[in-house]
Design a protein around this motif. Sequence first.
Motif, PDB file in Angstrom:
ATOM      1  N   GLY A 107       0.387   2.149  -0.265  1.00  0.00           N
ATOM      2  CA  GLY A 107      -0.506   2.901  -1.134  1.00  0.00           C
ATOM      3  C   GLY A 107       0.145   3.332  -2.431  1.00  0.00           C
ATOM      4  N   ARG A 108       1.434   3.627  -2.384  1.00  0.00           N
ATOM      5  CA  ARG A 108       2.140   4.058  -3.599  1.00  0.00           C
ATOM      6  C   ARG A 108       2.060   3.002  -4.697  1.00  0.00           C
ATOM      7  NH1 ARG A 108       4.777   6.359   0.461  1.00  0.00           N
ATOM      8  NH2 ARG A 108       5.517   8.480   0.190  1.00  0.00           N
ATOM      9  N   ALA A 109       2.131   1.746  -4.280  1.00  0.00           N
ATOM     10  CA  ALA A 109       2.173   0.662  -5.259  1.00  0.00           C
ATOM     11  C   ALA A 109       0.783   0.175  -5.682  1.00  0.00           C
ATOM     12  CB  ALA A 109       2.971  -0.515  -4.685  1.00  0.00           C
ATOM     13  N   HIS A 110      -0.220   0.293  -4.806  1.00  0.00           N
ATOM     14  CA  HIS A 110      -1.485  -0.385  -5.086  1.00  0.00           C
ATOM     15  C   HIS A 110      -2.736   0.463  -4.926  1.00  0.00           C
ATOM     16  CE1 HIS A 110       1.387  -3.661  -4.068  1.00  0.00           C
ATOM     17  NE2 HIS A 110       0.917  -4.079  -5.212  1.00  0.00           N
ATOM     18  N   PRO A 158      -4.566   3.319  -6.886  1.00  0.00           N
ATOM     19  CA  PRO A 158      -4.491   4.087  -8.137  1.00  0.00           C
ATOM     20  C   PRO A 158      -4.545   5.604  -7.967  1.00  0.00           C
ATOM     21  CG  PRO A 158      -5.956   2.215  -8.408  1.00  0.00           C
ATOM     22  CD  PRO A 158      -5.597   2.270  -6.943  1.00  0.00           C
ATOM     23  N   VAL A 159      -5.253   6.111  -6.962  1.00  0.00           N
ATOM     24  CA  VAL A 159      -5.369   7.563  -6.796  1.00  0.00           C
ATOM     25  C   VAL A 159      -4.417   8.101  -5.726  1.00  0.00           C
ATOM     26  CG1 VAL A 159      -7.747   7.666  -7.652  1.00  0.00           C
ATOM     27  CG2 VAL A 159      -7.322   7.340  -5.204  1.00  0.00           C
ATOM     28  N   PHE A 160      -3.436   7.314  -5.341  1.00  0.00           N
ATOM     29  CA  PHE A 160      -2.522   7.710  -4.262  1.00  0.00           C
ATOM     30  C   PHE A 160      -1.929   9.092  -4.497  1.00  0.00           C
ATOM     31  CE2 PHE A 160       1.721   8.087  -2.475  1.00  0.00           C
ATOM     32  CZ  PHE A 160       1.494   7.800  -1.149  1.00  0.00           C
ATOM     33  N   GLU A 161      -1.312   9.308  -5.652  1.00  0.00           N
ATOM     34  CA  GLU A 161      -0.633  10.583  -5.919  1.00  0.00           C
ATOM     35  C   GLU A 161      -1.594  11.763  -5.879  1.00  0.00           C
ATOM     36  OE1 GLU A 161       2.545  11.161  -5.898  1.00  0.00           O
ATOM     37  OE2 GLU A 161       3.031   9.038  -5.734  1.00  0.00           O
ATOM     38  N   GLN A 162      -2.824  11.571  -6.345  1.00  0.00           N
ATOM     39  CA  GLN A 162      -3.813  12.644  -6.301  1.00  0.00           C
ATOM     40  C   GLN A 162      -4.219  12.937  -4.858  1.00  0.00           C
ATOM     41  OE1 GLN A 162      -6.320  10.270  -8.896  1.00  0.00           O
ATOM     42  NE2 GLN A 162      -6.699  12.137 -10.099  1.00  0.00           N
ATOM     43  N   VAL A 163      -4.478  11.881  -4.090  1.00  0.00           N
ATOM     44  CA  VAL A 163      -4.985  12.039  -2.732  1.00  0.00           C
ATOM     45  C   VAL A 163      -3.956  12.708  -1.825  1.00  0.00           C
ATOM     46  CG1 VAL A 163      -5.693  10.775  -0.653  1.00  0.00           C
ATOM     47  CG2 VAL A 163      -6.664  10.173  -2.880  1.00  0.00           C
ATOM     48  N   VAL A 188      -0.657   7.907   5.348  1.00  0.00           N
ATOM     49  CA  VAL A 188      -0.503   6.909   4.289  1.00  0.00           C
ATOM     50  C   VAL A 188       0.736   7.147   3.439  1.00  0.00           C
ATOM     51  CG1 VAL A 188      -2.950   6.338   4.159  1.00  0.00           C
ATOM     52  CG2 VAL A 188      -2.042   8.159   2.709  1.00  0.00           C
ATOM     53  N   ALA A 189       1.271   8.358   3.466  1.00  0.00           N
ATOM     54  CA  ALA A 189       2.414   8.678   2.608  1.00  0.00           C
ATOM     55  C   ALA A 189       3.758   8.418   3.279  1.00  0.00           C
ATOM     56  CB  ALA A 189       2.343  10.132   2.150  1.00  0.00           C
ATOM     57  N   VAL A 190       3.754   8.286   4.588  1.00  0.00           N
ATOM     58  CA  VAL A 190       5.002   8.054   5.300  1.00  0.00           C
ATOM     59  C   VAL A 190       5.588   6.701   4.883  1.00  0.00           C
ATOM     60  CG1 VAL A 190       3.902   7.011   7.329  1.00  0.00           C
ATOM     61  CG2 VAL A 190       6.094   8.152   7.568  1.00  0.00           C
ATOM     62  N   LYS A 191       6.882   6.672   4.743  1.00  0.00           N
ATOM     63  CA  LYS A 191       7.558   5.411   4.412  1.00  0.00           C
ATOM     64  C   LYS A 191       8.149   4.857   5.696  1.00  0.00           C
ATOM     65  CE  LYS A 191       8.820   6.569  -0.317  1.00  0.00           C
ATOM     66  NZ  LYS A 191       9.915   6.709  -1.283  1.00  0.00           N
ATOM     67  N   ASN A 192       7.587   3.751   6.164  1.00  0.00           N
ATOM     68  CA  ASN A 192       8.102   3.110   7.374  1.00  0.00           C
ATOM     69  C   ASN A 192       7.759   1.628   7.365  1.00  0.00           C
ATOM     70  OD1 ASN A 192       5.438   2.754   8.357  1.00  0.00           O
ATOM     71  ND2 ASN A 192       5.478   4.702   9.404  1.00  0.00           N
ATOM     72  N   MET A 193       8.066   0.950   8.455  1.00  0.00           N
ATOM     73  CA  MET A 193       7.843  -0.488   8.526  1.00  0.00           C
ATOM     74  C   MET A 193       6.366  -0.836   8.390  1.00  0.00           C
ATOM     75  SD  MET A 193       9.136  -3.166  11.406  1.00  0.00           S
ATOM     76  CE  MET A 193       7.954  -2.721  12.649  1.00  0.00           C
ATOM     77  N   PHE A 194       5.484   0.040   8.843  1.00  0.00           N
ATOM     78  CA  PHE A 194       4.055  -0.267   8.813  1.00  0.00           C
ATOM     79  C   PHE A 194       3.458  -0.149   7.418  1.00  0.00           C
ATOM     80  CE2 PHE A 194       4.880   1.346  13.149  1.00  0.00           C
ATOM     81  CZ  PHE A 194       4.701   0.143  13.807  1.00  0.00           C
ATOM     82  N   ALA A 245       5.435  -0.581   4.603  1.00  0.00           N
ATOM     83  CA  ALA A 245       6.251  -1.380   3.690  1.00  0.00           C
ATOM     84  C   ALA A 245       5.754  -2.821   3.671  1.00  0.00           C
ATOM     85  CB  ALA A 245       7.714  -1.342   4.128  1.00  0.00           C
ATOM     86  N   TYR A 246       6.111  -3.533   2.643  1.00  0.00           N
ATOM     87  CA  TYR A 246       5.803  -4.962   2.596  1.00  0.00           C
ATOM     88  C   TYR A 246       6.908  -5.661   1.812  1.00  0.00           C
ATOM     89  CZ  TYR A 246       4.009  -4.626  -2.190  1.00  0.00           C
ATOM     90  OH  TYR A 246       3.881  -4.436  -3.531  1.00  0.00           O
ATOM     91  N   GLY A 247       6.869  -6.978   1.852  1.00  0.00           N
ATOM     92  CA  GLY A 247       7.860  -7.756   1.119  1.00  0.00           C
ATOM     93  C   GLY A 247       9.258  -7.579   1.678  1.00  0.00           C
ATOM     94  N   ALA A 248      10.246  -7.534   0.782  1.00  0.00           N
ATOM     95  CA  ALA A 248      11.652  -7.448   1.183  1.00  0.00           C
ATOM     96  C   ALA A 248      11.939  -6.178   1.982  1.00  0.00           C
ATOM     97  CB  ALA A 248      12.552  -7.506  -0.047  1.00  0.00           C
ATOM     98  N   ASP A 249      11.305  -5.075   1.615  1.00  0.00           N
ATOM     99  CA  ASP A 249      11.529  -3.822   2.345  1.00  0.00           C
ATOM    100  C   ASP A 249      11.013  -3.933   3.781  1.00  0.00           C
ATOM    101  OD1 ASP A 249      12.542  -1.206   2.417  1.00  0.00           O
ATOM    102  OD2 ASP A 249      10.543  -0.363   2.055  1.00  0.00           O
ATOM    103  N   HIS A 250       9.859  -4.552   3.962  1.00  0.00           N
ATOM    104  CA  HIS A 250       9.316  -4.742   5.313  1.00  0.00           C
ATOM    105  C   HIS A 250      10.240  -5.646   6.134  1.00  0.00           C
ATOM    106  CE1 HIS A 250       6.385  -5.207   8.514  1.00  0.00           C
ATOM    107  NE2 HIS A 250       6.617  -6.503   8.467  1.00  0.00           N
ATOM    108  N   ARG A 251      10.706  -6.738   5.531  1.00  0.00           N
ATOM    109  CA  ARG A 251      11.599  -7.662   6.260  1.00  0.00           C
ATOM    110  C   ARG A 251      12.888  -6.959   6.677  1.00  0.00           C
ATOM    111  NH1 ARG A 251       9.260 -10.960   2.520  1.00  0.00           N
ATOM    112  NH2 ARG A 251      10.946 -10.762   1.015  1.00  0.00           N
TER     113      ARG A 251
END
Length: 180
Positions: free
Chosen positions: A64-67, A69-74, A84-90, A92-98
């Motif tokens: 959500g942070r990357a895609h 638009p209203v993430f920071e407001q929500v 939705v704000a937690v940073k984890n494997m679920f 993450a995507y791309g290199a971070d997810h791998r």
Amino acid sequence: MTPQQPPAPIVLDPTGADRNREHRQLHAGGSAILVDVLGVPAWSVSDPALLKELLTNDDVSKNGRAHWPVFEQVVQTWPLALWVAVKNMFTAYGADHRRLRRMVAPAFSARRINALGEVVDGIVTSLLDDLDALPAGETIDLRQHLAYPLPITVIGHLMGVPARQRPAFRSVVDGVFDTT
């Protein structure tokens, strides 16, 4: 010819007072339907094949942070922001997810999963024994006594949580997913 308005989203009840009615309504809407979750529009996907396609599609982001638009407001005010704000494997995507997936992959190797069969059998047997010990003739809630404790007990085992600490572990997990 006037353009047709999209249907209004289904407003989900945060108390879950009539989950069965909501589930029927969501499934009747098709594979994916627009919903309102505490004032935030989202898609509810009820088709397992579509969900798998979305979760494995490189063009679909869970970040959500990357895609969004209203993430920071929500996330400033939304009661479910943790989801939705937690940073984890679920999320993450791309290199971070791998990178994160590589860290947990050994726990889910074919050998480890095959060996887990005996553990799961033991957990299910124990839960069924607990059910058998309940007074005869009473109505039994299988969700509460079997479906609810089974996954968290297996996850606790996978994570190495000692049996005596699993009730506290379950309480923490319940707190994370509590929508009240």
